[in-house]
Design an enzyme around this catalytic site. Sequence first.
Site, PDB file in Angstrom:
ATOM      1  N   ASP A 172       0.822  -1.202   0.000  1.00 57.20           N
ATOM      2  CA  ASP A 172       0.000   0.000   0.000  1.00 57.20           C
ATOM      3  C   ASP A 172       0.858   1.254   0.000  1.00 57.20           C
ATOM      4  O   ASP A 172       0.537   2.248  -0.637  1.00 57.20           O
ATOM      5  CB  ASP A 172      -0.921  -0.006   1.213  1.00 57.20           C
TER       6      ASP A 172
ATOM      7  N   SER B 217     -17.639 -14.454  11.070  1.00 57.63           N
ATOM      8  CA  SER B 217     -18.108 -14.934   9.767  1.00 57.63           C
ATOM      9  C   SER B 217     -19.044 -16.120   9.975  1.00 57.63           C
ATOM     10  O   SER B 217     -19.334 -16.494  11.109  1.00 57.63           O
ATOM     11  CB  SER B 217     -16.935 -15.300   8.885  1.00 57.63           C
TER      12      SER B 217
ATOM     13  N   GLU C  71     -25.248  -4.890   5.329  1.00 56.74           N
ATOM     14  CA  GLU C  71     -24.449  -4.995   4.110  1.00 56.74           C
ATOM     15  C   GLU C  71     -24.582  -3.741   3.253  1.00 56.74           C
ATOM     16  O   GLU C  71     -25.688  -3.255   3.018  1.00 56.74           O
ATOM     17  CB  GLU C  71     -24.976  -6.213   3.332  1.00 56.74           C
TER      18      GLU C  71
ATOM     19  N   ASP D 214       0.750   4.249  -2.655  1.00 62.78           N
ATOM     20  CA  ASP D 214       0.505   5.644  -2.302  1.00 62.78           C
ATOM     21  C   ASP D 214       1.579   6.563  -2.876  1.00 62.78           C
ATOM     22  O   ASP D 214       1.297   7.681  -3.296  1.00 62.78           O
ATOM     23  CB  ASP D 214       0.431   5.801  -0.774  1.00 62.78           C
TER      24      ASP D 214
ATOM     25  N   LYS E  11     -28.535 -13.993   1.538  1.00 59.02           N
ATOM     26  CA  LYS E  11     -27.214 -13.475   1.889  1.00 59.02           C
ATOM     27  C   LYS E  11     -26.742 -12.508   0.800  1.00 59.02           C
ATOM     28  O   LYS E  11     -26.444 -12.918  -0.324  1.00 59.02           O
ATOM     29  CB  LYS E  11     -26.236 -14.638   2.037  1.00 59.02           C
TER      30      LYS E  11
ATOM     31  N   LYS F 135     -30.577 -18.438  10.682  1.00 63.47           N
ATOM     32  CA  LYS F 135     -30.180 -18.128  12.056  1.00 63.47           C
ATOM     33  C   LYS F 135     -31.230 -18.704  12.989  1.00 63.47           C
ATOM     34  O   LYS F 135     -32.429 -18.514  12.738  1.00 63.47           O
ATOM     35  CB  LYS F 135     -30.143 -16.612  12.276  1.00 63.47           C
TER      36      LYS F 135
ATOM     37  N   CYS G 213       9.993 -34.829  -4.918  1.00 67.64           N
ATOM     38  CA  CYS G 213       9.474 -33.474  -4.740  1.00 67.64           C
ATOM     39  C   CYS G 213      10.014 -32.572  -5.857  1.00 67.64           C
ATOM     40  O   CYS G 213      11.225 -32.523  -6.071  1.00 67.64           O
ATOM     41  CB  CYS G 213       9.900 -32.945  -3.370  1.00 67.64           C
TER      42      CYS G 213
ATOM     43  N   GLU H 220     -32.673 -15.599   5.768  1.00 69.96           N
ATOM     44  CA  GLU H 220     -32.387 -14.304   5.143  1.00 69.96           C
ATOM     45  C   GLU H 220     -31.460 -14.475   3.935  1.00 69.96           C
ATOM     46  O   GLU H 220     -30.395 -15.068   4.073  1.00 69.96           O
ATOM     47  CB  GLU H 220     -31.693 -13.390   6.183  1.00 69.96           C
TER      48      GLU H 220
ATOM     49  N   CYS I 224      13.572 -28.027   2.242  1.00 71.52           N
ATOM     50  CA  CYS I 224      12.987 -27.878   0.906  1.00 71.52           C
ATOM     51  C   CYS I 224      12.611 -26.409   0.703  1.00 71.52           C
ATOM     52  O   CYS I 224      11.920 -25.818   1.525  1.00 71.52           O
ATOM     53  CB  CYS I 224      11.747 -28.769   0.784  1.00 71.52           C
TER      54      CYS I 224
END
Length: 675
Positions: free
Chosen positions: A34, A83, A176, A38, A118, A284, A402, A116, A433
């Site tokens: 970031d 979540s 939301e 900027d 989502k 819910k 591998c 509900e 590795c």
Amino acid sequence: MSDLEIKKKYLKKIKLINHYNKKYFNESISEITDAQYDILKKEIISLEKKYHFLSHKDSPSKKIGYKPSKSFKKVLHRVPMLSLGNAFNEEDLINFEKKIHNYLNDDQNIIEYSVEPKIDGISASLVYKNGLFVKGLSRGDGKEGEDITENLKTIKDIPKKISHKNFPSEIDIRGEIFIQNSDFVLLSEKFANPRNAASGSLRQKNPEQTKKIPLKFIAYTYGFEKGLNLDKQSEFLNNLSQWGFRTNPYNKVLKQTKNLMKNYYDIEKKRSEIDFDIDGIVYKVNDFNLQSRLGYVANAPRWAIAHKFSSNKGISKILDIEIQVGRTGALTPVAKIKPINIGGVLVSNVSLHNEDEIDRKDIRINDYVVVERAGDVIPHIVSVEINKRSNDTKKFLFPNICPSCGSRTIKEYNNITKKKDAVRRCSSEGFECEKVAIEKIKHFVSKEAFNIDGFGKKIVEKFWDLKLVRYPQDIFKLDYSKIEKLDGWGDLSVNNLKYSIDQKKKISLDRFIYALGIRHIGIETAKLISRHVKTSKNFLNLQNDSTLTEIENIDGIGETQIQSIKSFFSLKINRLILKELDQVLQIESLKKITNDGLLKGKTFMFTGKLLNISRSEAKNLIEKNSGSLVSNVSKRLDFLIIGEKPTKRKVESAKELKIKIITQSEWMKMLNLTS
Ligand code: IVH
């Protein structure tokens, strides 16, 4: 410099920022930090200020919806924003309900759900005090959000003042933020989908820019509250509309999974008619009392689940199959497919899980395959289009060595399932590795571990290539004078990085343990261990077998974890890493959430069946009240709680050790509860 040269330089920067914007918004990839972003932005704007003939439609001075800045103030959520777990089919829903019944130890109770749709937008938390909207936060990492109050104030759906008598004196209303599909049409050139558009505009530095975008808000839950006296989620939703919030017109109250399924299909059919994106249905448990009994597991409630829509499919061709080596040495085959757009996301990599999956589905290079992407889960292959198979398809030979370090690959024997693991692993150890080592360092800096701002996966790879890091401790001993000289790094970005790293030298013991990436030690187990060992010194002492046997006694830690910790400490390199990290870090003991609960400092163990309460609820009640559970009868046990048909052996050894034996109702009395 001539005007032409200046313009050339300017256009080069515009092209660059445009590239980063597209990567970020369309593919969610941050190729630069970031801070670097900027700097680029500032350089463009200052060139425009200096030379008035410079202007471009894609300049950050003109564009709305470029990469958000990190400079919003961070604020802790009074109650974390969690979540939801996912369900994909009826079986998952049946299991979800079964777990609820088991936890409540009552399968007669017919559970009522608030159902509900989502909304696929960006969640926000609005703090109201005495009826006034005083602060608005983004979700952030769930614990800490960004203060985006001014931007949220530009949204018409958000009431700024509420004077209803029954509006709580303090409440965080959550919901939301989204863009309606009909409004998105005008923005579709700049963003891949309405969700990206909402996210970008919500995090503009200048609220005037946010105002130009028709953002909407639908409310559905709350965090902290003072003065909310309601019994049910559906009542809460009704109140939200009375208080002036928009709620989802498709919300319902339903019982029984067969009705949930019917509603799911009905809404899925209507999906294209609804003017905002929905990616599933949230269920819910409607009763707040049951919600609080059910509580949470890790980051998600036991009382709610998201039932995702899955019909995001497409057909594409497998161009190649590559092997990715993970942190634990697991070799994961990944199909590189001809990029296709599935539900607004460009998919070019598809996980094939393991070699058995390739065999079972007979997946070959150059095959055409049906690819499915459900929500934010990694896309997978549903089936091969056998009719389209041509002569040039090639079977994929899973490597015996591998691809990163050349070590032998092995399939371990799983002691619990008594079968060989489906996953093949690189047999190297520790940091031998290269790919495994890089993944371990990525894990070390990841969100739930050290969470170092600006030290993402790309930086780990870059610093690895430049030999700046080889082991986790190298992060704290970086040679900044070398970094300063790298392309794209300046004073400011180096200082930012140094600051972020220095800040994380103080770390809680649980995060530290988790960051080490010991196999089978996830964040929850790391918490359990840290609660038990308390200090980093004790943790380091686990290298001695005698102390290790003590943690075998922790409820929730089994043979697999113990073996894994043992083999972690048995490696010299791990012991060295720990020693060096211990010298540079300040590892803090885990803070107790409540130190003074009714069962403070006491240890408990159950034997026999309990009445009207499940084992898990009983266990959580003990932990909520500052007690802890042990899994063996030993001198460390204070109380053995006996239910119906207790195990004789346990009761006898408790008697021998003079441990207090109590009944369920005696235990409940200790908690001021009656059974
Ligand atoms: S409730 C602890 N209700 O889904 C439960 N979430 O994966 C918190 N979402 O971050 C969320 N519609 O952004 C809830 N009616 C709804 C929702 C909803 C959309 C989003 C929300 C949350 C995510 C959970």
